[in-house]
Design a protein around this motif. Structure first.
Motif, mmCIF file in Angstrom:
data_model
loop_
_atom_site.group_PDB
_atom_site.id
_atom_site.type_symbol
_atom_site.label_atom_id
_atom_site.label_comp_id
_atom_site.label_asym_id
_atom_site.label_seq_id
_atom_site.Cartn_x
_atom_site.Cartn_y
_atom_site.Cartn_z
ATOM 1 N N ASP A 47 0.847 -1.190 0.000
ATOM 2 C CA ASP A 47 0.000 0.000 0.000
ATOM 3 C C ASP A 47 0.885 1.242 0.000
ATOM 4 N N PHE A 105 0.451 4.346 0.789
ATOM 5 C CA PHE A 105 0.418 5.237 1.942
ATOM 6 C C PHE A 105 1.037 4.583 3.182
ATOM 7 N N ARG A 137 -0.073 5.322 -8.648
ATOM 8 C CA ARG A 137 -0.430 4.974 -7.272
ATOM 9 C C ARG A 137 -0.728 6.210 -6.424
ATOM 10 N N ILE A 138 -0.280 7.367 -6.854
ATOM 11 C CA ILE A 138 -0.687 8.631 -6.232
ATOM 12 C C ILE A 138 -1.031 9.628 -7.332
ATOM 13 N N GLN A 176 -2.313 10.744 6.555
ATOM 14 C CA GLN A 176 -3.740 10.860 6.286
ATOM 15 C C GLN A 176 -4.051 12.196 5.614
ATOM 16 N N ARG A 181 -2.919 11.913 2.127
ATOM 17 C CA ARG A 181 -3.793 11.016 1.367
ATOM 18 C C ARG A 181 -4.929 11.789 0.692
ATOM 19 N N GLU A 183 -4.347 10.715 -3.059
ATOM 20 C CA GLU A 183 -5.010 9.474 -3.459
ATOM 21 C C GLU A 183 -5.574 9.648 -4.857
#
Length: 206
Positions: free
Chosen positions: A77, A79, A139-140, A185, A188, A192
């Motif tokens: 993952d 993050f 992925r980002i 977070q 993210r 994301e």
């Protein structure tokens, strides 16, 4: 009794690093000599001065996080990987901060030569390259990787600096893991990637 002929410089440097990790900027040559099992005279004979001893440690400081960051690209993952990188960086910064403080008397040219400036630039490039690679993999979200890197490193440096200046956890009132998870977070929310059907064409990451 001192063992100046049988103990290596690396052993003395490792003892110095160990004391600095425990004592920070309050580290003394007496504590270092005791840890290494030598006299203070041996330290000064080998390195000339306390300042030169700490400079030698700074010059040999190896950012272990750099050895693992490339292997994190595209793995697991994203993050969770960013969170792991942040924890590794804070561990490195905790070791670096007292060394920088103890070496503050060095002039700018000496700091640059010992890796202070060039090492910082190299670290920034490594982090930016990591984010760029994850952007290319989708992925980002596609943002400027240098902006992401500076934001990420700036937040971590600020936390590490404040912890160094005020090591009492009751004053800092923000545990390391809580800070890192909150930071990731927060990131993210901006990084994301959107679902494929809503994803705009990606800008080419620099």
């Amino acid at each position: 009794m001192a063992r100046p002929q049988s103990i290596t410089d690396e052993t003395l440097l490792e003892a110095t690093r160990a004391v600095i990790r425990e004592r920070g900027a309050s580290s003394t040559t007496a504590e270092i000599a005791e840890r290494a099992g030598v006299s203070e005279g041996t330290l000064f004979h080998r390195f000339g001065s306390k300042q030169k001893l700490f400079r030698a440690v700074l010059e040999t400081l190896r950012p272990a996080w750099m050895d693992t960051i490339e292997g994190r690209v595209g793995s697991g993952d994203v993050f969770e990987q960013i969170e792991a990188i942040a924890m590794d960086l804070l561990e490195f910064m905790d070791e670096l901060m007292p060394l920088l403080a103890l070496s503050a008397a060095m002039n700018e040219e000496q700091r640059a030569r010992s890796g202070g400036i060039e090492g910082k630039k190299h670290g920034e490039r490594k982090i930016a390259a990591y984010f760029e690679a994850e952007i290319r993999l989708g992925r980002i979200a596609p943002h400027d990787p240098e902006v992401i890197a500076f934001t990420f490193l700036g937040a971590l440096h600020s936390y590490a600096f404040n912890r160094f200046m005020q090591p009492d956890p009751r004053v800092l009132a923000l545990p390391e893991k809580t800070f890192v998870r909150g930071l990731v977070q927060l990131m993210r929310g901006g990084l994301e990637p959107a679902p494929p059907e809503r994803r705009a064409p990606a800008r080419h990451a620099r």
